[in-house]
Design a protein around this motif. Structure first.
Motif, mmCIF file in Angstrom:
data_model
loop_
_atom_site.group_PDB
_atom_site.id
_atom_site.type_symbol
_atom_site.label_atom_id
_atom_site.label_comp_id
_atom_site.label_asym_id
_atom_site.label_seq_id
_atom_site.Cartn_x
_atom_site.Cartn_y
_atom_site.Cartn_z
ATOM 1 N N LEU A 132 0.839 -1.186 0.000
ATOM 2 C CA LEU A 132 0.000 0.000 0.000
ATOM 3 C C LEU A 132 0.876 1.239 0.000
ATOM 4 C CD1 LEU A 132 -2.747 -0.903 2.614
ATOM 5 C CD2 LEU A 132 -3.042 -0.640 0.159
ATOM 6 N N ARG A 133 0.538 2.203 -0.801
ATOM 7 C CA ARG A 133 1.237 3.483 -0.839
ATOM 8 C C ARG A 133 0.254 4.559 -0.403
ATOM 9 N NH1 ARG A 133 6.104 1.607 -0.887
ATOM 10 N NH2 ARG A 133 6.716 0.542 -2.770
ATOM 11 N N TYR A 134 0.705 5.425 0.447
ATOM 12 C CA TYR A 134 -0.153 6.493 0.941
ATOM 13 C C TYR A 134 0.322 7.829 0.402
ATOM 14 C CZ TYR A 134 -1.726 2.913 4.138
ATOM 15 O OH TYR A 134 -2.238 1.760 4.667
ATOM 16 N N ASP A 135 -0.625 8.697 0.102
ATOM 17 C CA ASP A 135 -0.259 10.030 -0.350
ATOM 18 C C ASP A 135 -0.124 10.987 0.839
ATOM 19 O OD1 ASP A 135 -2.951 10.114 0.229
ATOM 20 O OD2 ASP A 135 -3.555 11.078 -1.635
ATOM 21 N N THR A 136 -0.205 10.414 2.039
ATOM 22 C CA THR A 136 -0.037 11.181 3.264
ATOM 23 C C THR A 136 1.173 10.656 4.024
ATOM 24 O OG1 THR A 136 -1.528 9.697 4.433
ATOM 25 C CG2 THR A 136 -2.499 11.720 3.511
ATOM 26 N N LYS A 137 1.587 11.426 5.027
ATOM 27 C CA LYS A 137 2.748 11.036 5.826
ATOM 28 C C LYS A 137 2.467 11.375 7.284
ATOM 29 C CE LYS A 137 7.095 11.540 4.333
ATOM 30 N NZ LYS A 137 8.367 12.186 3.927
ATOM 31 N N ILE A 138 2.876 10.456 8.166
ATOM 32 C CA ILE A 138 2.897 10.710 9.602
ATOM 33 C C ILE A 138 4.370 10.833 9.971
ATOM 34 C CG2 ILE A 138 2.409 9.829 11.908
ATOM 35 C CD1 ILE A 138 0.174 8.109 10.637
ATOM 36 N N ALA A 139 4.746 11.951 10.573
ATOM 37 C CA ALA A 139 6.147 12.147 10.915
ATOM 38 C C ALA A 139 6.279 12.748 12.306
ATOM 39 C CB ALA A 139 6.830 13.054 9.896
ATOM 40 N N VAL A 140 7.348 12.355 12.975
ATOM 41 C CA VAL A 140 7.714 12.903 14.273
ATOM 42 C C VAL A 140 9.113 13.490 14.125
ATOM 43 C CG1 VAL A 140 8.271 12.344 16.675
ATOM 44 C CG2 VAL A 140 6.308 11.252 15.565
ATOM 45 N N LEU A 141 9.282 14.700 14.613
ATOM 46 C CA LEU A 141 10.580 15.361 14.601
ATOM 47 C C LEU A 141 11.011 15.578 16.043
ATOM 48 C CD1 LEU A 141 12.934 16.853 13.261
ATOM 49 C CD2 LEU A 141 11.447 18.867 13.085
ATOM 50 N N LEU A 142 12.168 15.038 16.390
ATOM 51 C CA LEU A 142 12.696 15.122 17.751
ATOM 52 C C LEU A 142 13.971 15.959 17.775
ATOM 53 C CD1 LEU A 142 12.438 11.330 18.592
ATOM 54 C CD2 LEU A 142 10.840 13.134 19.278
ATOM 55 N N ARG A 143 14.164 16.670 18.875
ATOM 56 C CA ARG A 143 15.406 17.413 19.013
ATOM 57 C C ARG A 143 16.539 16.427 19.271
ATOM 58 N NH1 ARG A 143 15.084 22.509 22.728
ATOM 59 N NH2 ARG A 143 16.278 21.303 24.230
ATOM 60 N N ALA A 144 17.634 16.598 18.560
ATOM 61 C CA ALA A 144 18.735 15.642 18.571
ATOM 62 C C ALA A 144 19.421 15.514 19.923
ATOM 63 C CB ALA A 144 19.762 16.014 17.505
ATOM 64 N N ASP A 145 19.286 16.503 20.792
ATOM 65 C CA ASP A 145 19.990 16.453 22.075
ATOM 66 C C ASP A 145 19.194 15.778 23.190
ATOM 67 O OD1 ASP A 145 18.130 18.485 22.368
ATOM 68 O OD2 ASP A 145 19.543 19.930 23.233
ATOM 69 N N LEU A 146 18.070 15.146 22.864
ATOM 70 C CA LEU A 146 17.283 14.444 23.879
ATOM 71 C C LEU A 146 17.952 13.122 24.251
ATOM 72 C CD1 LEU A 146 13.627 14.846 22.545
ATOM 73 C CD2 LEU A 146 14.801 16.241 24.262
ATOM 74 N N GLU A 147 17.766 12.721 25.500
ATOM 75 C CA GLU A 147 18.240 11.410 25.931
ATOM 76 C C GLU A 147 17.316 10.336 25.347
ATOM 77 O OE1 GLU A 147 19.222 11.007 30.079
ATOM 78 O OE2 GLU A 147 19.543 13.168 30.251
ATOM 79 N N SER A 148 17.794 9.095 25.316
ATOM 80 C CA SER A 148 17.017 8.000 24.714
ATOM 81 C C SER A 148 15.632 7.873 25.323
ATOM 82 C CB SER A 148 17.761 6.674 24.846
ATOM 83 O OG SER A 148 18.913 6.691 24.067
ATOM 84 N N TRP A 149 15.527 7.889 26.654
ATOM 85 C CA TRP A 149 14.216 7.727 27.282
ATOM 86 C C TRP A 149 13.303 8.894 26.913
ATOM 87 C CZ3 TRP A 149 11.791 11.138 30.489
ATOM 88 C CH2 TRP A 149 12.571 12.135 31.106
ATOM 89 N N GLN A 150 13.872 10.089 26.745
ATOM 90 C CA GLN A 150 13.066 11.243 26.365
ATOM 91 C C GLN A 150 12.543 11.098 24.941
ATOM 92 O OE1 GLN A 150 16.141 14.155 27.285
ATOM 93 N NE2 GLN A 150 14.845 14.998 28.921
#
Length: 141
Positions: free
Chosen positions: A6-24
């Motif tokens: 299946l190809r979707y014409d939509t996208k779900i994306a999450v952008l995280l700040r690179a300096d966060l710890e793994s648990w964050q």
């Protein structure tokens, strides 16, 4: 029955700040995508069931792509997502010190939009529009 992916014409994306710890990073991602699922029923697929008939909750119908960027990348992406009026969820640094939903909402409400210290952002929409919001970000390693 088709076997083509299946190809979707939509996208779900999450952008995280690179300096966060793994648990964050994990915590922020979970919180952010829950907002999209709660408000956008079209992103949720059908419930699951195993071979023994045990039911499981439905999940997103498409992959969630996770990106990372600098504080400046997050600030720019936040401004772009607002200008495009795309569905979004935000996580600010203040939310790491609150302990409940009421205090979380109060912490965000207390800060003007331009002064939010955004550490995570989730966005959903047409692929091209989401790509423009994420300009300058890279795929999370």
């Amino acid at each position: 029955m088709t076997t083509e992916p299946l190809r979707y014409d939509t996208k779900i994306a999450v952008l995280l700040r690179a300096d966060l710890e793994s648990w964050q990073r994990l915590n922020v991602t979970a919180f952010l995508v829950s907002g999209l699922g709660a408000q956008l029923p079209e992103v949720i697929g059908e419930p699951y069931e195993d071979a023994d008939g045990v039911p499981y909750l439905p999940m997103f119908r498409q992959p969630v792509l996770v990106f990372e960027g600098t504080k400046e990348t997050l600030t720019a992406a936040h401004a772009r997502v607002l200008s495009r009026a795309l569905p979004r969820a935000v996580f600010t640094s203040d939310l790491f010190v609150t302990g409940n939903d009421r205090d979380n909402r109060a912490a965000v409400r207390a800060v003007p939009t331009r002064e939010l210290d955004v550490v995570g952002l989730a966005v959903y929409g047409p692929r091209n529009a989401v790509d423009k919001v994420l300009k300058g970000a890279r795929m999370h390693p």
